[in-house]
Design an enzyme around this catalytic site. Structure first.
Site, PDB file in Angstrom:
ATOM      1  N   HIS A  57      -3.772 -12.761  26.877  1.00  0.00           N
ATOM      2  CA  HIS A  57      -5.414 -12.585  26.821  1.00  0.00           C
ATOM      3  C   HIS A  57      -5.938 -12.830  25.645  1.00  0.00           C
ATOM      4  CE1 HIS A  57      -4.088 -11.436  31.062  1.00  0.00           C
ATOM      5  NE2 HIS A  57      -3.249 -10.587  30.616  1.00  0.00           N
ATOM      6  N   HIS A 219      -4.382 -12.411  35.455  1.00  0.00           N
ATOM      7  CA  HIS A 219      -3.153 -13.293  35.482  1.00  0.00           C
ATOM      8  C   HIS A 219      -2.818 -14.188  36.636  1.00  0.00           C
ATOM      9  CE1 HIS A 219      -2.756  -8.765  34.558  1.00  0.00           C
ATOM     10  NE2 HIS A 219      -2.309  -9.390  33.253  1.00  0.00           N
TER      11      HIS A 219
END
Lengths: 333, 333
Positions: A57, A219
């Protein structure tokens, strides 16, 4: 799978080394267990602020370690919660005697592992407060999550709580600001394409050449709806409405906004989307008073974007505007 | 084609509006013809520095308009040279009486159109110096280019010439620093995937699921070789060797480095690649003294990366370290 890596098992270690080499003035990478701290020790009496979560991320969270923001970040494997010993060691390493705030995105593994670390640190005599970020309005429960997922407002929480700690607020007050951000902050994302986790070697989800995933998780978790592709204007209307109506807002409210790329989206498109969101807010009587446009919380090479907004007030704005010096965010210094 | 846009014909206008809304403290967008200037007028007696080129490479160039860097940028259509009237009007708008430096990437259209603008401004009594950036070692001639292409070292040139102008260097000296950067700066890129120009609606080039383009241009122009995919280590060895051997370098030289993402590459991979390049340099006796890791000169959503390096000396480093406040680069303020 095409990626700019060596062996999939070595991705995190090699990326962390590169990050440390690139930003040695700001941060330091500790090994076994892995965590990232500022290059300088915590000032005595300053509350320390920690976050962490799966890797993939970036710049979140390691890119937000530095003056005015985080004291430490704990990177797990790609899209995998860090282990309790990472948070435990990080907490012990950065405690300056005034306690430590844990900022936790709402994923079951993260919540459980941060909680275990907080208990262990408590037994060792360190005061720990935890704030769970659950700002994603897309779905109620999700893969890996009970309740709402924690996404873009984590960036606001880390900046604002980090600034509070930096100016000397105590642990209770620092945690209160963090909770306040979560109370008045909301997000939603969408994706044009999937991402591929290096160790998996194939896309996280399949999606048609004319389809998008509305409300996607960071995700690649399913969102609200798989739909035919639309215009930027239509995406922003849908997502904007979902975000601001949930805050909730009233005419004249001021917002701090993050128009966030998922990792594979060109900046040109993010600016175009930001224009759409400004027009959307104007029509609602909302005023954007601060904003970030770029890649701040990503999902590897996923193409897509998310909108995060937090209702601003004088106190939050003062903390937002305070100097920050991290790899991913820098002003006033 | 999946993109976060409305009509392909409106992409540039809408993205420019978003950019202006996002950064109104720094820049201002002028229309008909399109150019971007700082939000404040050029200080009397300060040399102005201008660049420009096709859009789709953001943050280059508009993201580098601001204190300590560019005074104006001229965005063309996607991957299309701006027209002479854009550069002419921009030059006239930002001339502070001390002349204007044009920084031009070496593409035939850009060179021709900047030259026409310089002639027109010369006739109007404005001193213009032009420096052509041709740092790409991948190929000698290319689609759209005679000689080497201008790529990543443009970022160095804009920062360093911008800082020289900001501190009060005259036009000749500012242009000399810019030429110096081009003399001792080299770049090379590669791509895993193609990009798609919105108005074309299909990928610029076809590439196999296990192939990469070594030496790719920033518009998807062919490079040195289409090859089977390799490891990050192997890419960096090939590209690193091509770049530093062409500078040329000697043991102990210091470098300013840009490890640049092409737009669709995750930051995690860029850090991993940066680690590879640091190890490569160490083995060659080269020392990286400053670096940028991120998306600075992109090709829409292309996945890939490029390495740029400029041989540093005390004068260039002082200019590199000088304060800068732009949408894409900020420090010291």
């Amino acid at each position: 799978m095409k990626k700019l890596i060596n062996a999939p098992d070595d991705v995190i270690e090699e990326a962390l080394t590169g990050m440390e080499l690139a930003h040695s003035d700001i941060l330091k990478v500790h090994r076994n267990p892995n965590f990232i701290t500022r290059s300088s020790k915590t000032r005595k009496g300053k509350v320390a602020v920690i976050s962490g979560g799966g890797s993939g991320h970036e710049p979140l969270h390691g890119g937000f370690v530095g003056l005015g923001m985080l004291d430490a970040a704990c990177p797990g494997a790609v899209f995998t919660s860090p282990t309790p010993d990472q948070m435990e060691e990080a907490t012990k390493a950065v405690d300056g005697g005034a306690g430590v705030l844990h900022i936790v995105k709402n994923y079951s593994g993260d919540v459980m592992n941060f909680e275990m670390a907080a208990d262990l640190c408590g037994e060792a005599g360190i005061s720990v407060e935890s704030v769970i970020i659950d700002d994603d309005v897309a779905v109620k429960d999700s893969l890996y999550t009970e309740g709402r997922r924690g996404v873009g407002c984590t960036v606001f929480a880390e900046k604002i709580a980090g600034a509070a700690a930096e100016r000397g607020d105590d642990l209770k007050k620092t945690a209160e600001f963090c909770r306040r951000v979560n109370e008045v902050g909301r997000s939603m994302g969408m994706a044009l394409t999937s991402c591929t986790v290096p160790s998996a070697g194939k896309p996280t989800f399949e999606i048609g050449a004319d389809e998008i995933e509305m409300g996607v998780g960071i995700h690649g978790e399913p969102g609200r709806e798989r739909m035919k592709q639309k215009t930027a204007h239509e995406y922003v209307q849908m997502m904007g409405e979902a975000v601001v109506s949930d805050i909730p807002y009233k005419n004249g409210d001021e917002l701090i906004v993050l128009l966030n790329g998922m990792g594979g989206t060109p900046l040109m498109e993010l600016y175009l989307l930001y224009n759409e969101f400004e027009q959307f807010c104007k029509a609602k009587g909302l005023k954007i008073v601060r904003r970030l446009v770029g890649n701040y919380i990503t999902s590897l090479e996923m193409q897509g974007f998310s909108i995060s907004a937090v209702k601003a007030d004088e106190k939050l704005l003062a903390l937002w505007d305070a100097p920050v010096h991290t790899a991913g965010l820098r002003w006033g210094i």
